[in-house]
Design a protein around this motif. Structure first.
Motif, short mmCIF file in Angstrom:
data_model
loop_
_atom_site.label_atom_id
_atom_site.label_comp_id
_atom_site.label_asym_id
_atom_site.label_seq_id
_atom_site.Cartn_x
_atom_site.Cartn_y
_atom_site.Cartn_z
N ASN A 278 41.61 -24.39 -11.86
CA ASN A 278 42.99 -24.77 -12.16
C ASN A 278 43.39 -26.08 -11.48
OD1 ASN A 278 43.66 -22.73 -14.00
ND2 ASN A 278 43.97 -21.30 -12.32
N VAL A 279 42.41 -26.86 -11.06
CA VAL A 279 42.64 -28.17 -10.45
C VAL A 279 41.69 -29.15 -11.14
CG1 VAL A 279 42.59 -29.54 -8.34
CG2 VAL A 279 43.24 -27.13 -8.23
N LYS A 280 42.26 -30.21 -11.72
CA LYS A 280 41.45 -31.19 -12.43
C LYS A 280 40.49 -31.88 -11.46
CE LYS A 280 42.00 -34.88 -15.79
NZ LYS A 280 42.93 -35.77 -16.46
N ASN A 281 39.22 -32.02 -11.89
CA ASN A 281 38.16 -32.67 -11.13
C ASN A 281 37.69 -31.88 -9.92
OD1 ASN A 281 40.07 -35.29 -12.09
ND2 ASN A 281 37.94 -35.27 -12.74
N VAL A 282 38.01 -30.60 -9.86
CA VAL A 282 37.56 -29.74 -8.76
C VAL A 282 36.84 -28.53 -9.36
CG1 VAL A 282 38.26 -28.29 -6.82
CG2 VAL A 282 39.43 -30.46 -7.23
N CYS A 283 35.64 -28.26 -8.84
CA CYS A 283 34.90 -27.07 -9.29
C CYS A 283 34.25 -26.39 -8.07
CB CYS A 283 33.85 -27.45 -10.32
SG CYS A 283 32.52 -28.49 -9.70
N TRP A 284 33.91 -25.14 -8.25
CA TRP A 284 33.31 -24.34 -7.18
C TRP A 284 31.81 -24.56 -7.19
CZ3 TRP A 284 34.63 -22.24 -2.88
CH2 TRP A 284 33.82 -21.28 -2.28
N ASP A 285 31.26 -24.92 -6.04
CA ASP A 285 29.82 -25.07 -5.87
C ASP A 285 29.30 -23.76 -5.28
OD1 ASP A 285 27.23 -25.60 -4.81
OD2 ASP A 285 27.70 -27.74 -4.74
N LYS A 286 28.63 -22.96 -6.11
CA LYS A 286 28.16 -21.63 -5.69
C LYS A 286 27.15 -21.73 -4.55
CE LYS A 286 28.69 -19.57 -10.25
NZ LYS A 286 27.99 -19.00 -11.40
N LYS A 287 26.30 -22.73 -4.59
CA LYS A 287 25.26 -22.89 -3.59
C LYS A 287 25.85 -23.17 -2.20
CE LYS A 287 21.00 -25.45 -2.72
NZ LYS A 287 20.15 -26.54 -3.18
N LEU A 288 26.80 -24.10 -2.13
CA LEU A 288 27.41 -24.47 -0.85
C LEU A 288 28.63 -23.63 -0.50
CD1 LEU A 288 27.16 -28.37 -0.97
CD2 LEU A 288 25.65 -26.76 0.19
N LYS A 289 29.13 -22.88 -1.49
CA LYS A 289 30.34 -22.07 -1.31
C LYS A 289 31.53 -22.92 -0.84
CE LYS A 289 27.88 -17.74 -0.36
NZ LYS A 289 27.50 -17.45 -1.66
N LYS A 290 31.69 -24.05 -1.54
CA LYS A 290 32.78 -24.98 -1.25
C LYS A 290 33.28 -25.56 -2.58
CE LYS A 290 31.10 -26.68 3.21
NZ LYS A 290 30.67 -27.90 3.93
N TRP A 291 34.48 -26.14 -2.52
CA TRP A 291 35.06 -26.81 -3.68
C TRP A 291 34.53 -28.24 -3.73
CZ3 TRP A 291 37.27 -23.77 -7.03
CH2 TRP A 291 37.84 -22.58 -6.58
N LYS A 292 33.99 -28.64 -4.88
CA LYS A 292 33.42 -29.97 -5.07
C LYS A 292 34.40 -30.85 -5.85
CE LYS A 292 29.67 -32.34 -7.46
NZ LYS A 292 28.51 -32.17 -8.34
#
Length: 165
Positions: free
Chosen positions: A102-116
């Protein structure tokens, strides 16, 4: 006559413009809403998008693309239309339906468990880091969009965009 080149002068002969709408000289509203959520108008058996005709009527030329500043493809007020490149038009796009953060240009990185955070700059993805806090990732994404996209930056939040103009 179907091959006639549409000019600014010709448009003024066949239409009147008022508040983002074209009217034929007989007073009837021109065009119809199509499935692409745009008004289409037929002139001499050729179909044109209303916003392109309005831009041409007011500016005397047709740019590569015409951007609806507020993102509303039905708001064809001349004040809401501006010349744009394809890249600029995409920069002013809404939040993708496939976006899960729900934030443009932000996605969840499953490997690092952080927002990219990454945005497109000059047709290339540019990376701006990984963050534990989605609000901080949103802040970074917004800042980078405005840095690189300028007046065409759109964070996907209509209310926020209206306040920023």
């Amino acid at each position: 006559m179907a091959d006639q080149i549409i000019s600014q002068e010709y448009l003024h002969k066949i239409f009147n413009y008022k508040d983002g709408v074209l009217y034929r000289k007989n007073g009837k509203k021109a065009g119809s809403l199509r499935t692409d959520n745009r008004i289409h108008i037929t002139i001499n058996y050729k179909i044109y998008k209303s916003h392109r005709l309005i831009f041409l009527m007011h500016n005397g030329y047709l740019p590569e693309m015409i951007d609806h500043i507020d993102g509303n493809s039905l708001n064809n007020n001349i004040e809401n239309l501006r010349a744009a490149t394809r890249a600029e038009n995409l920069q002013n796009s809404k939040l993708s339906k496939n976006n899960t953060s729900n934030v443009k240009n932000v996605c969840w990185d499953k490997k690092l468990k952080k927002w990219k955070v990454s945005i497109c700059v000059n047709n290339k993805a540019k990376y701006f880091g990984h963050y534990f806090d989605i609000d901080y990732a949103k802040f970074v994404a917004n800042a980078m969009r405005y840095k690189y996209h300028g007046n065409f930056a759109n964070n996907g939040d209509k209310k926020w965009k209206e306040r920023s103009q």
